[in-house]
Design a protein around this motif. Sequence first.
Motif, PDB file in Angstrom:
ATOM      1  N   UNK B 202       0.809  -1.222   0.000  1.00 40.28           N
ATOM      2  CA  UNK B 202       0.000   0.000   0.000  1.00 40.28           C
ATOM      3  C   UNK B 202       0.844   1.275   0.000  1.00 40.28           C
ATOM      4  N   UNK B 203       2.041   1.200   0.587  1.00 41.24           N
ATOM      5  CA  UNK B 203       2.896   2.391   0.601  1.00 41.24           C
ATOM      6  C   UNK B 203       3.314   2.764  -0.814  1.00 41.24           C
ATOM      7  N   UNK B 205       1.552   1.980  -3.496  1.00 35.43           N
ATOM      8  CA  UNK B 205       0.327   2.476  -4.141  1.00 35.43           C
ATOM      9  C   UNK B 205       0.131   3.960  -3.828  1.00 35.43           C
ATOM     10  N   UNK B 206       0.365   4.325  -2.562  1.00 33.98           N
ATOM     11  CA  UNK B 206       0.177   5.733  -2.189  1.00 33.98           C
ATOM     12  C   UNK B 206       1.266   6.634  -2.776  1.00 33.98           C
ATOM     13  N   UNK B 207       2.476   6.103  -2.925  1.00 37.85           N
ATOM     14  CA  UNK B 207       3.528   6.896  -3.568  1.00 37.85           C
ATOM     15  C   UNK B 207       3.135   7.203  -5.011  1.00 37.85           C
ATOM     16  N   UNK B 208       2.621   6.171  -5.704  1.00 40.24           N
ATOM     17  CA  UNK B 208       2.178   6.353  -7.089  1.00 40.24           C
ATOM     18  C   UNK B 208       1.036   7.373  -7.141  1.00 40.24           C
ATOM     19  N   UNK B 209       0.095   7.249  -6.196  1.00 40.11           N
ATOM     20  CA  UNK B 209      -1.034   8.184  -6.179  1.00 40.11           C
ATOM     21  C   UNK B 209      -0.577   9.606  -5.876  1.00 40.11           C
ATOM     22  N   UNK B 210       0.420   9.731  -4.982  1.00 40.74           N
ATOM     23  CA  UNK B 210       0.959  11.057  -4.675  1.00 40.74           C
ATOM     24  C   UNK B 210       1.527  11.720  -5.927  1.00 40.74           C
ATOM     25  N   UNK B 225      -4.922   5.586   5.561  1.00 43.77           N
ATOM     26  CA  UNK B 225      -6.072   4.681   5.545  1.00 43.77           C
ATOM     27  C   UNK B 225      -5.840   3.557   6.550  1.00 43.77           C
ATOM     28  N   UNK B 226      -6.916   2.823   6.849  1.00 46.10           N
ATOM     29  CA  UNK B 226      -6.766   1.623   7.684  1.00 46.10           C
ATOM     30  C   UNK B 226      -6.159   0.521   6.814  1.00 46.10           C
ATOM     31  N   UNK B 227      -4.864   0.282   6.992  1.00 52.40           N
ATOM     32  CA  UNK B 227      -4.174  -0.703   6.157  1.00 52.40           C
ATOM     33  C   UNK B 227      -3.851  -1.987   6.914  1.00 52.40           C
ATOM     34  N   UNK B 228      -4.651  -2.310   7.925  1.00 48.63           N
ATOM     35  CA  UNK B 228      -4.342  -3.495   8.743  1.00 48.63           C
ATOM     36  C   UNK B 228      -4.307  -4.771   7.895  1.00 48.63           C
ATOM     37  N   UNK B 230      -3.913  -5.011   4.620  1.00 45.53           N
ATOM     38  CA  UNK B 230      -2.825  -4.903   3.639  1.00 45.53           C
ATOM     39  C   UNK B 230      -1.485  -5.238   4.305  1.00 45.53           C
ATOM     40  N   UNK B 231      -1.287  -4.695   5.502  1.00 42.91           N
ATOM     41  CA  UNK B 231      -0.030  -4.909   6.214  1.00 42.91           C
ATOM     42  C   UNK B 231       0.156  -6.382   6.574  1.00 42.91           C
ATOM     43  N   UNK B 232      -0.956  -7.010   6.984  1.00 44.35           N
ATOM     44  CA  UNK B 232      -0.897  -8.418   7.347  1.00 44.35           C
ATOM     45  C   UNK B 232      -0.621  -9.268   6.092  1.00 44.35           C
TER      46      UNK B 232
END
Lengths: 466, 245
Positions: B202-203, B205-210, B225-228, B230-232
């Motif tokens: 997700x990190x 994904x957010x870099x790309x979105x940024x 966001x709640x990435x629980x 995704x992190x797991x």
Amino acid sequence: MQRIALDPMRHALAVPIARAAGTLSRRLGRGGGTALPGKVVLRLSPRAVEHLGAGLRGGTVCVSATNGKTTTCRLLAAALTCDGSALVANPAGANLMSGVAAALMAGRRGRPRPDRALFEVDEAALPEVVRQLRPHALVLMNLFRDQLDRYGELETVAAAWRRMVDDLPPQTTLVLNADDPAVADLGRRRSSVVYFGVDDPTVATREVSHASDSTRCLVCAQPLEYARVTLGHMGAWRCPSCGDARPAPTVRATRVSIDSTRGQSIEWATPRGTASATLTLPGVHNAYNATAALAAALTLGVAPAAAATAMGRAGAAFGRGERIRVHGRDLVMLLAKNPAGANTTVRTLLGDRDPLHLLVALNDRTADGQDVSWIWDVDYEPLLDHIDVLTVTGDRAHDMALRFVYAGLPRERVRVVENPSRALDAALAGVPDDRPLYVLPTYTAMLSLRAELVRRGVAREFWRDA
Amino acid sequence: MSTVRLCHLYPAEMSIYADRGNIAVLRRRLEWRGMTLEVTGAGLGEPIDDTFDVYYLGGGQDRDQEVVAADLGPTKADALRSATDDGAVFLAVCGGYQLAGHGYTGVDGSRMPGIGLLDVDTVASTGPRLIGDVIIDAELDGVHRRLVGFENHAGRTSLGDVRPLGRVVHGHGNDGASGGEGATRDHIIGTYLHGPLLPKNPALADAVLGWALGHAGHDAALEPLDDALETRAHAVAASRAGVRR
């Protein structure tokens, strides 16, 4: 010269050693010993299947496809044995060369081995199995994208099948699905081909699914057109550019009426008259499986009505639409191990109009494919409005949870229980008495959930039931 | 409402490795923040313009990749070059990564041209396909990020004047030998990682979105966001990579 002289001798020694290994495996409780003796005999005698298969004078049938092998063989076995005759077969799904070898070695001492055989064969293992067995009939049903890490791309499997068909002896009859362009194409230039297909326009869908690969003409590579799509890339296809088109099937399902997730009634037209059956197997994919089985049974001389009646009595194969009564509720196990198969499962579930209780189990072991990307090529989205409770489990439960969350299901409605046994309890707990729990497992997840049901005394080991 | 515009290149031909999962992740992570993703598909023979914020090119079967290679240059390469020079994102995965480079030489010596946006070149190997779980340590925008994925490629990719996306912690990477995976410059990312790439990273994904939002003219920071889950999922994938082999 030396090799020729040694080979039968090696083989003669290999068989009893391998049989002993299988017996030992069963005694030690290591499963049904369905493939192990085969592995041992192949190590000792690499062409064992050729030797073992040489005496099968009543006919050998091999069945292969991405999806539907086990169910089709179960239906076909019912048809071929409806006169009381016996069959050598591998109904427990051990479908590599080793499983075929093991089945050919099995049998009780003192009893003559049946002289007719029916094998489901893994699509990658098929060319070598066919080279050794030289079957009387070869039933090829569909090719879909599956386990790219294991099989490679669809084109690789299709090219290997093409080379295999080119080398077939002329007396082998091909039983081919006219509705799958890549499979139908294999009948080109062959004289002995029986095409089958589904000809009921009421089971058509709107468009070719995302998970389809064979959507370009094999002759001229232009996009195919469909008068109707029945399943994935299967249907009434035609190339507008070069005119290549679906061959006219001679064994056709003319009416398919599906009864929710419980089963379906099918009517067929064949060159030897019409037939009909009511099956306890749901879904259009099983209409294809039954039609393939009927076409193959005809090829081996069974009358259509007798074959259809026998198929109607055959229940679901383990994990493939199997209904198991557990803690007062029906559990329906619907194996879903690749995009095309999972799509047909989704479509089958949509036949149930009431809110769905689902348990989806995703493993990533060798037999499942280690790459779980494929779940993103499944169209789960149509289920979202029908899900009451979703539980996900397995090695990669969180990947599956993400798949549904990014499809649009709110996070709080996805329950993740990694342990399969606890997931089963959690999922069952919320199911109303008159509703089933639908379980969508990958292959090894299906085996482990079934093993749990066997431990609880509500199901039989699959190799006993098969 | 802020909108990011994405051009999905060859969705019919180059989308066999769950590529639509990557696009679903970009879409939802914008929607959960009150923004939208607008996706335009661009197929064979269809020219594109250079105004999109994100361009996406996934993986395909060999035959489809050949058809696409022949089409990219005439109909899309100029717009892609112009857009990425202007700061647009280009995410190229698997076969798409190979075509973003100079090209691909097959086992039989045949040459599939790429568009040279990344200074990399790929040669098919007669050796084993490089298949399995991958963990890499990447650096994007100066931030260290561990990425997980799955690779499956016959090609061995060598890098020229461009840095790898990350250092291989587990798996094969570009060529199974150099220790690098993928390639990146500006807002262009080429990688063999699928799985798909973005749901469990997700990190990234957010870099790309940024980057994409910056290109679209919205520079506000992305709210977390709640990435629980995704992190797991990321942790499980990393542990599977460690267990095998």
